[in-house]
Design an enzyme around this catalytic site. Structure first.
Site, PDB file in Angstrom:
ATOM      1  N   TYR A 145       0.782  -1.234   0.000  1.00 22.64           N
ATOM      2  CA  TYR A 145       0.000   0.000   0.000  1.00 22.64           C
ATOM      3  C   TYR A 145       0.815   1.287   0.000  1.00 22.64           C
ATOM      4  CZ  TYR A 145      -3.939  -3.085   0.547  1.00 22.64           C
ATOM      5  OH  TYR A 145      -4.868  -4.068   0.324  1.00 22.64           O
TER       6      TYR A 145
ATOM      7  N   PHE B 195     -10.614  -3.971  10.671  1.00 22.82           N
ATOM      8  CA  PHE B 195     -11.823  -3.628   9.917  1.00 22.82           C
ATOM      9  C   PHE B 195     -11.637  -3.994   8.452  1.00 22.82           C
ATOM     10  CE2 PHE B 195      -9.204   0.219  10.340  1.00 22.82           C
ATOM     11  CZ  PHE B 195      -9.045   0.615   9.027  1.00 22.82           C
TER      12      PHE B 195
END
Length: 413
Positions: free
Chosen positions: A124, A413
């Site tokens: 990322y 999450f």
């Protein structure tokens, strides 16, 4: 080979879940319970899939999140989750197509940042995300701690009580919001989160096993902390060797945090405690007479942050000292690029675009790592991930941005 990357519909959901499970190397079978759970969870306008001749081979979704920042405020983030690419379709740019579209839409909505929990480290950074909060997990050898169970109760007039999961749903949300006001890096917990984590909303066909739950009540009777844990049932040679695993422990005060840890360590038959993911500067080891009883199992990056609206991000938090700084942020693929004047102090900050000469130059990912106060600009400069345009600028950035406590994100999450 032509691959169709698009927003999914509700009809695509079983195929999408199967692809997500395949990418996560889980059984591809889709249960009715999981289908119902994800149908209620999804914002289909923000869920994408890549399709090869009708078969879903990559997944991606995002949702709105609030993350607490230094000073007690929260900013709106575009939370990225459920990213997967099937092993048969890697290295074809599928993630790039999905994330580029999502981040562009997030910036258009006015989200201040994007966030994610990175399963693999190298992915990322190239999309402008930087590791912003880390976690540590300890395993505690209870016998070695030196904790005397006879004196482990709260000494401040408070008390620890067992409660059932219904009480968790009652007391947990308000308590957690109080904790978010004093601890930065925590993401909001929705009603769905509380229902899922208290057994009211099944995720799949796995039978729900109710954990143990306790709350700490102050001398005034307010619920200032909660602890949720499980324990195995292991005996050897007629001796207990049970391990307690913490699922959740949040506290609004050090007194509540201390009382909950010492309660757990004083339970008969518990010989080891696994803490779950805590902040690297968690109080636990040094609450013990012998901190060496807490052995580090995991120390790793956790929450990653990608700036989208730099002025909104920087003026939303507070700063330990007064000062100004000009940041030159590079972001070839996104909206965070530009030169920004930050004028900040303990009472708040302003941040605007400027034509002044830069003090510190850095990519968006590096600003993401610095924002919550965990990383050091001096360290990033030494690593070649930032550059001083004026002598001493990195030290000045650290004086402004670093925080007395390290950020902590408690939830995947």
């Amino acid at each position: 080979m032509s691959l169709d990357v698009r927003t999914i519909t509700e009809d695509d959901l079983p195929n999408w879940i199967r692809a997500r499970r395949t990418g996560y190397v889980q059984s591809p079978a889709v249960s009715k319970a999981e289908l119902a759970y994800r149908r209620g969870l999804m914002d289909f306008a923000r869920a994408q899939g890549a399709f090869d001749e009708g078969r879903c081979v990559a997944t991606y979704r995002s949702f709105t999140q609030r993350i607490s920042v230094p000073g007690g405020a929260s900013v709106t983030a575009n939370a990225v989750s459920n990213v997967s690419v099937s092993p048969t379709h890697r290295r074809r740019g599928l993630l790039s197509r999905m994330i580029d579209r999502d981040l562009r839409e997030a910036a258009e909505r006015g989200d201040a940042a994007a966030t994610l929990i990175s399963a693999e480290y190298p992915i990322y950074g190239r999309f402008g995300f930087g590791p912003a909060a880390r976690v540590v997990e300890w395993e505690v050898d209870v016998a070695r701690t030196g904790v005397d169970p006879r004196h482990a109760g709260p000494g401040d007039g408070g008390r620890v009580d067992y409660v059932d999961v219904a009480a968790l749903r009652e007391h947990g949300p308000a308590l957690y919001e109080r904790v978010r006001a004093v601890r930065h890096g925590l993401v909001d917990r929705t009603e769905t989160w509380w229902r899922r984590n208290t057994g009211a909303l099944p995720i799949d066909d796995t039978p729900w096993t109710e954990p143990f739950a306790v709350v700490y009540r102050s001398a005034e009777g307010t619920v200032d902390g909660l602890l949720v844990f499980t324990a195995d049932d292991r005996w050897e040679a007629k001796l207990p060797h049970q391990t307690a695993t913490v699922l959740d422990l949040v506290a609004v005060s050090p007194a509540a945090e201390r009382a909950l840890w010492l309660f757990l360590l004083s339970i008969d038959w518990i010989t080891r405690v696994r803490t779950g993911y805590r902040a690297p500067d968690d109080l636990l080891p040094d609450l013990l007479p012998d901190p060496r009883a807490a052995r580090v199992l995991t120390h790793a990056d956790f929450l990653w942050l990608r700036p989208l609206d730099v002025p909104e991000l920087l003026r939303s938090r507070t700063y330990p000292v007064a000062g100004s700084l000009v940041l030159d942020v590079t972001d070839p693929a996104g909206p965070a690029g530009g030169r920004f004047l930050l004028e900040a102090g303990p009472d708040g900050a302003s941040c605007v675009r400027t034509g002044r000469p830069a003090d510190l130059s850095l990519p968006a990912a590096a600003l993401g790592s610095l924002y919550l106060g965990d990383e050091s600009a001096v360290r990033l400069t030494a690593l070649g991930q930032a550059a001083e345009e004026r002598p001493g600028a990195a030290g000045r950035a650290d004086a402004l941005l670093r925080t007395g406590r390290r950020p902590w994100c408690a939830d995947i999450f």
